[in-house]
Design an enzyme around this catalytic site. Sequence first.
Site, PDB file in Angstrom:
ATOM      1  N   CYS A  71       0.848  -1.196   0.000  1.00 62.02           N
ATOM      2  CA  CYS A  71       0.000   0.000   0.000  1.00 62.02           C
ATOM      3  C   CYS A  71       0.883   1.246   0.000  1.00 62.02           C
ATOM      4  CB  CYS A  71      -0.896   0.010   1.224  1.00 62.02           C
ATOM      5  SG  CYS A  71      -1.792   1.554   1.411  1.00 62.02           S
ATOM      6  N   CYS A  77      -0.346   6.689   6.641  1.00 56.00           N
ATOM      7  CA  CYS A  77      -1.757   6.568   7.021  1.00 56.00           C
ATOM      8  C   CYS A  77      -1.882   6.029   8.443  1.00 56.00           C
ATOM      9  CB  CYS A  77      -2.441   5.622   6.033  1.00 56.00           C
ATOM     10  SG  CYS A  77      -4.134   5.185   6.449  1.00 56.00           S
ATOM     11  N   CYS A  80      -3.390   1.135   8.992  1.00 53.56           N
ATOM     12  CA  CYS A  80      -2.634  -0.108   9.175  1.00 53.56           C
ATOM     13  C   CYS A  80      -1.307   0.150   9.892  1.00 53.56           C
ATOM     14  CB  CYS A  80      -2.324  -0.730   7.814  1.00 53.56           C
ATOM     15  SG  CYS A  80      -3.802  -1.261   6.921  1.00 53.56           S
ATOM     16  N   CYS A 153      -7.981   2.149  -0.523  1.00 54.25           N
ATOM     17  CA  CYS A 153      -7.558   1.473   0.699  1.00 54.25           C
ATOM     18  C   CYS A 153      -7.801  -0.021   0.533  1.00 54.25           C
ATOM     19  CB  CYS A 153      -8.350   2.012   1.880  1.00 54.25           C
ATOM     20  SG  CYS A 153      -8.130   1.051   3.373  1.00 54.25           S
ATOM     21  N   GLN A 278     -20.649  -4.153  13.239  1.00 55.62           N
ATOM     22  CA  GLN A 278     -19.268  -4.603  13.125  1.00 55.62           C
ATOM     23  C   GLN A 278     -18.794  -4.419  11.684  1.00 55.62           C
ATOM     24  OE1 GLN A 278     -17.067  -5.350  15.222  1.00 55.62           O
ATOM     25  NE2 GLN A 278     -18.051  -6.071  17.094  1.00 55.62           N
ATOM     26  N   TYR A 306     -24.867  -3.938  26.446  1.00 57.25           N
ATOM     27  CA  TYR A 306     -24.169  -3.193  25.385  1.00 57.25           C
ATOM     28  C   TYR A 306     -24.536  -3.834  24.036  1.00 57.25           C
ATOM     29  CZ  TYR A 306     -21.354  -1.805  29.431  1.00 57.25           C
ATOM     30  OH  TYR A 306     -20.930  -1.366  30.661  1.00 57.25           O
ATOM     31  N   GLU A 327     -28.921  -1.173  25.933  1.00 55.77           N
ATOM     32  CA  GLU A 327     -28.031  -0.311  25.155  1.00 55.77           C
ATOM     33  C   GLU A 327     -28.391   1.143  25.458  1.00 55.77           C
ATOM     34  OE1 GLU A 327     -25.588  -0.270  22.548  1.00 55.77           O
ATOM     35  OE2 GLU A 327     -26.084   1.859  22.539  1.00 55.77           O
ATOM     36  N   ASP A 375     -20.617  -6.719  25.827  1.00 52.81           N
ATOM     37  CA  ASP A 375     -19.798  -6.312  24.670  1.00 52.81           C
ATOM     38  C   ASP A 375     -19.563  -4.810  24.763  1.00 52.81           C
ATOM     39  OD1 ASP A 375     -18.537  -6.026  22.244  1.00 52.81           O
ATOM     40  OD2 ASP A 375     -20.285  -6.486  21.014  1.00 52.81           O
ATOM     41  N   CYS A 403     -13.128  -5.440  22.834  1.00 47.65           N
ATOM     42  CA  CYS A 403     -12.295  -4.867  21.772  1.00 47.65           C
ATOM     43  C   CYS A 403     -11.035  -4.246  22.367  1.00 47.65           C
ATOM     44  CB  CYS A 403     -13.084  -3.842  20.968  1.00 47.65           C
ATOM     45  SG  CYS A 403     -13.827  -2.565  21.966  1.00 47.65           S
TER      46      CYS A 403
END
Length: 446
Positions: A71, A77, A80, A153, A278, A306, A327, A375, A403
């Site tokens: 890339c 950027c 990544c 991208c 997601q 959540y 939520e 979550d 996450c």
Amino acid sequence: MKKNDEIILSISGYTAEGSGVGKYEGMAVFVPLTAVGDTVKVKILKVKKTYAYGKVLEIMKSANCRTENDCSAFSRCGGCVFRHISYKAELKAKENRIRETIKRIGGVDLAPQPIMFDSENRYRNKAQYPVNSEGKAGFFATHSHRIIQNSNCLLQPEIFESLVKTVENWIEKYKISIYNEEKHQGLLRHIYIRQGAVTKEIMVTLVINGEALPFSEELISALRETDKDDLKSVQININKDDTNVILGDKCVTLFGTDYITDILCGVKIRLSPLSFYQVNHTMAQKLYKKAAEYGKVEGKTVLDLYCGAGTIGLSLAHKAKRVIGVEIIPEAIEDAKYNAKENDIENAEFFCMDATEFAEKSSKENLKADVIVVDPPRKGLTEELILTIAESFCPERVVYVSCDVGTLARDIKIFEQKGYKLKEYTPADLFPRTAHCECVALLVKE
Ligand code: SAH
């Protein structure tokens, strides 16, 4: 060690941000774009008490896992961080980091299940491109609002590039004014594209600092020419605030429907520009399947905290006796209720409330939950919520989808003190090439 020193460093690990790390005279030195196994000449940029930052001057010995970067925006950027190493090496690095964090912060020395993964490119179904003063789209540089021009991208579906180019041409032709963050002036802020991974339905939203879009008919016909079949919705999102937050709370549909639809774990999901969904569909399905397996939800009452637009709970509803989703965002709860109805799911209810408050209130009202799925966003759970779960609900199983492994590990430690045991956990790479990684953990009542 001091600023501007030049040192030779062997890279032995990675930070949570994806920088390489090496030890030098007892100090940890963080060097972006290096790989475990590299020996590098490094210039020291900044020195703190126990660690320092540096940049590579020369790769003296190149790690075996290094690969050709594919890339042109990589290293500039902010997206990544791992395009210079093989995907296999990236997966190993993520697995190791998660294991070490759960040991160091969570106090549990348990090997993870093998990391789940799929393709490392073109996995996203959503992109938000800031637009630079020349009317070209790109992404922000690391820790900055400098725009690195890039419409191609490799993480996005190929069609996104054509759509971005169409918008760029329209900007040029009709001299559309571009938003300037410093002056808080100008119109067009972001180009936001979303595509249903299964349905292929596309939604293009222009985020604007204003109420109306000039030459919108011309934009719509150009976008429709770019993708006749799949373009289902063109909207503006109004964001007139002097803020870093990308989206405002009002959308206006200029063409097609207010929503697109996608299918996740067999459940039809309605998506507006504002809905949380997601970004990696294939991996989200694997993650939710693992969460279902950990939850053993057959015939059980499941509390889905959540819950966003209800995706996890709804994917479990055909097995569970009852699903209760909670939520904080009202629109997400509306989506969840709509999704339940559209899919003829009658054993799911949704509540718009803070998860901690809901848990405290409903435990006092004697709500029973056999399985609790959480979550949360990166900041993890509140201690009060963990205590309410562990002391009032006392479910057999807690399935924690995370996450951020740092907060997951912190929360695991509290669960363990309150009589829950970390039985198993599985990392899931929903964000290949970036530093992020999801993880799903099973905590069982002792
Ligand atoms: N489970 C969903 C969403 C996960 S993202 C999915 O997989 O799609 C985390 C969600 O937590 C977001 O939808 C966010 O709006 C919600 N959230 C954030 N803080 C919250 C709080 N204090 N109480 C309840 N929900 C919250």
